[in-house]
Design an enzyme around this catalytic site. Structure first.
Site, short mmCIF file in Angstrom:
data_model
loop_
_atom_site.label_atom_id
_atom_site.label_comp_id
_atom_site.label_asym_id
_atom_site.label_seq_id
_atom_site.Cartn_x
_atom_site.Cartn_y
_atom_site.Cartn_z
N TYR A 115 52.79 -77.09 -20.01
CA TYR A 115 51.72 -76.10 -20.18
C TYR A 115 51.54 -75.33 -18.87
O TYR A 115 50.96 -75.83 -17.92
CB TYR A 115 50.40 -76.76 -20.57
CG TYR A 115 50.46 -77.66 -21.78
CD1 TYR A 115 51.50 -77.58 -22.72
CD2 TYR A 115 49.47 -78.61 -22.01
CE1 TYR A 115 51.54 -78.42 -23.82
CE2 TYR A 115 49.50 -79.45 -23.11
CZ TYR A 115 50.54 -79.36 -24.00
OH TYR A 115 50.57 -80.21 -25.09
N GLN A 134 52.81 -89.44 -30.32
CA GLN A 134 52.16 -88.17 -30.66
C GLN A 134 53.15 -87.31 -31.43
O GLN A 134 54.27 -87.08 -30.97
CB GLN A 134 51.70 -87.44 -29.39
CG GLN A 134 50.85 -86.22 -29.71
CD GLN A 134 50.29 -85.51 -28.49
OE1 GLN A 134 50.31 -84.28 -28.44
NE2 GLN A 134 49.81 -86.27 -27.51
N TYR A 193 49.32 -83.95 -33.25
CA TYR A 193 49.07 -82.66 -32.60
C TYR A 193 48.99 -81.57 -33.67
O TYR A 193 49.39 -81.77 -34.81
CB TYR A 193 50.08 -82.34 -31.49
CG TYR A 193 51.53 -82.23 -31.83
CD1 TYR A 193 52.03 -81.16 -32.59
CD2 TYR A 193 52.45 -83.15 -31.34
CE1 TYR A 193 53.39 -81.04 -32.86
CE2 TYR A 193 53.81 -83.04 -31.61
CZ TYR A 193 54.26 -81.97 -32.37
OH TYR A 193 55.60 -81.85 -32.63
N PHE A 194 48.40 -80.44 -33.30
CA PHE A 194 48.06 -79.36 -34.25
C PHE A 194 47.22 -79.89 -35.42
O PHE A 194 47.50 -79.58 -36.57
CB PHE A 194 49.31 -78.67 -34.81
CG PHE A 194 50.13 -77.92 -33.78
CD1 PHE A 194 49.52 -77.27 -32.72
CD2 PHE A 194 51.51 -77.86 -33.89
CE1 PHE A 194 50.27 -76.57 -31.79
CE2 PHE A 194 52.27 -77.17 -32.96
CZ PHE A 194 51.64 -76.52 -31.91
N PRO A 195 46.16 -80.70 -35.15
CA PRO A 195 45.39 -81.26 -36.26
C PRO A 195 44.70 -80.19 -37.11
O PRO A 195 44.48 -80.41 -38.30
CB PRO A 195 44.35 -82.15 -35.57
CG PRO A 195 44.26 -81.64 -34.16
CD PRO A 195 45.63 -81.15 -33.83
N LEU A 196 44.38 -79.05 -36.51
CA LEU A 196 43.78 -77.96 -37.28
C LEU A 196 44.80 -76.88 -37.61
O LEU A 196 44.45 -75.76 -38.00
CB LEU A 196 42.58 -77.36 -36.52
CG LEU A 196 41.40 -78.33 -36.37
CD1 LEU A 196 40.33 -77.73 -35.46
CD2 LEU A 196 40.80 -78.71 -37.72
N LYS A 207 38.28 -70.49 -40.33
CA LYS A 207 37.70 -69.32 -39.66
C LYS A 207 38.50 -68.04 -39.89
O LYS A 207 38.20 -67.01 -39.30
CB LYS A 207 37.55 -69.59 -38.16
CG LYS A 207 38.82 -70.00 -37.45
CD LYS A 207 38.52 -70.42 -36.01
CE LYS A 207 39.78 -70.85 -35.29
NZ LYS A 207 39.52 -71.31 -33.93
#
Length: 310
Positions: free
Chosen positions: A59, A177, A205-208, A216
């Site tokens: 990152y 993960q 990861y990327f749970p949403l 949204k």
């Protein structure tokens, strides 16, 4: 605040809601990130009771670790935080190379300690598998570093099921993960039976699903970041996914809860999923994610949500 949960078989415990920080200094992932906003995000998370802060060398690269290290030093709160980061890749002539060799792992753990301004890392992952290093040998190096007190728990990310089994040959892996959310449920067959059996915490990861499961977006929304190329956000798939999210919204509205909190609570209701690390770009999103812990789903609601996304 909820009870703390154990990371695998390690001696590390944390609040089950963590913070994914690829938007803190992740300039290579998101355009126009404000580093001061990112630092405030981490500060708010820690002040709000989030402990598990999940970052990676990749990152930035490097910048997310540096900024998080600055925040923790400025706050003087190292003991309150469960720091998770990921080794690799390495950069050679501006190319990214995956390397799980012993020399690289040892040098990178030391480099991460410097970037994070700490003398131990609570959870150290191998971010990606290379093609040559036996996975149990790579994990053996992390076990040496754990025995030396430099790391406290061992994780792997992006490993295939067979690579995970090889990595865990000696039982040293505490955390896996991998990608898992209501739109990507392959882990239910591929990974979760194994991780449950071997007491490995599965952290999705990327749970949403990069925000689509947070409820949204509408059909007219246009994306200008890495989501523009993701399958979930394309054409008919995008419309179909939004329709499923609207079905979850009915359940959420009936409970007086937000869609995102209901979705995150659904994960924590799954056997073997001990932690979630939703990302955030604003401090209010961090505090919002913590409200997940107040959501109580009935068995019927859990099944209903599962059926919507079969």
């Amino acid at each position: 605040m909820t009870n703390k949960v154990q990371l695998g078989s390690s001696e590390v415990f944390a609040n089950p809601i963590g913070l994914g920080t690829n938007a803190v200094g992740g300039h290579n992932l998101y355009p126009n990130l404000d580093e001061q906003v990112g630092k405030q995000l981490v500060k708010t998370a820690i002040e709000s009771g989030i402990q598990l802060i999940d970052t990676a060398l990749l990152y930035g690269p490097f910048r997310s670790e540096q900024l998080i290290g600055e925040v923790i030093k400025e706050m003087g709160c190292r003991e309150q935080v469960v720091l998770a980061t990921k080794i690799g890749p390495k950069f050679v002539d501006e190319k990214m190379l995956i390397d799980n060799s012993a020399d690289f792992l040892r040098s990178e753990v030391d480099a991460a300690l410097q970037r994070l301004q700490t003398d131990y890392i609570d959870l150290m992952y191998l971010h990606y598998p290379d093609e040559v290093t036996p996975k149990d040998e790579a994990i053996g190096v992390l076990k040496e570093l754990k025995d030396a007190g430099k790391i406290r728990a061992i994780g792997v990310s992006n490993f295939s099921p067979d690579q995970l089994k090889e990595a865990n040959k000696d039982g040293y892996v505490d955390v896996f993960q991998g990608q898992y959310n209501l739109l990507e449920r392959g882990a239910e067959q591929a990974y979760l039976p194994y991780t449950r059996e071997h007491n490995i915490s599965f952290i999705p990861y990327f749970p949403l699903a990069s925000g689509i499961l947070a409820g949204k977006y509408n059909k007219e929304y246009v994306f200008h970041d890495l989501r523009a190329n993701m399958p979930h956000f394309q054409g008919e798939a995008f419309v179909a996914n939004l329709e499923k999210v609207e079905q979850v919204r009915k359940i959420a509205d009936a409970k007086g809860e937000e869609v995102a909190h209901v979705v995150l609570a659904w994960y924590l209701a799954q056997d073997g999923i001990d932690f979630i690390i939703p990302g955030a770009k604003r401090a209010d999103q961090v505090q919002s994610n913590l409200k997940t812990l107040d959501v109580r789903l009935t068995a019927e609601e859990i099944q209903a949500i599962s059926s919507i996304f079969q």
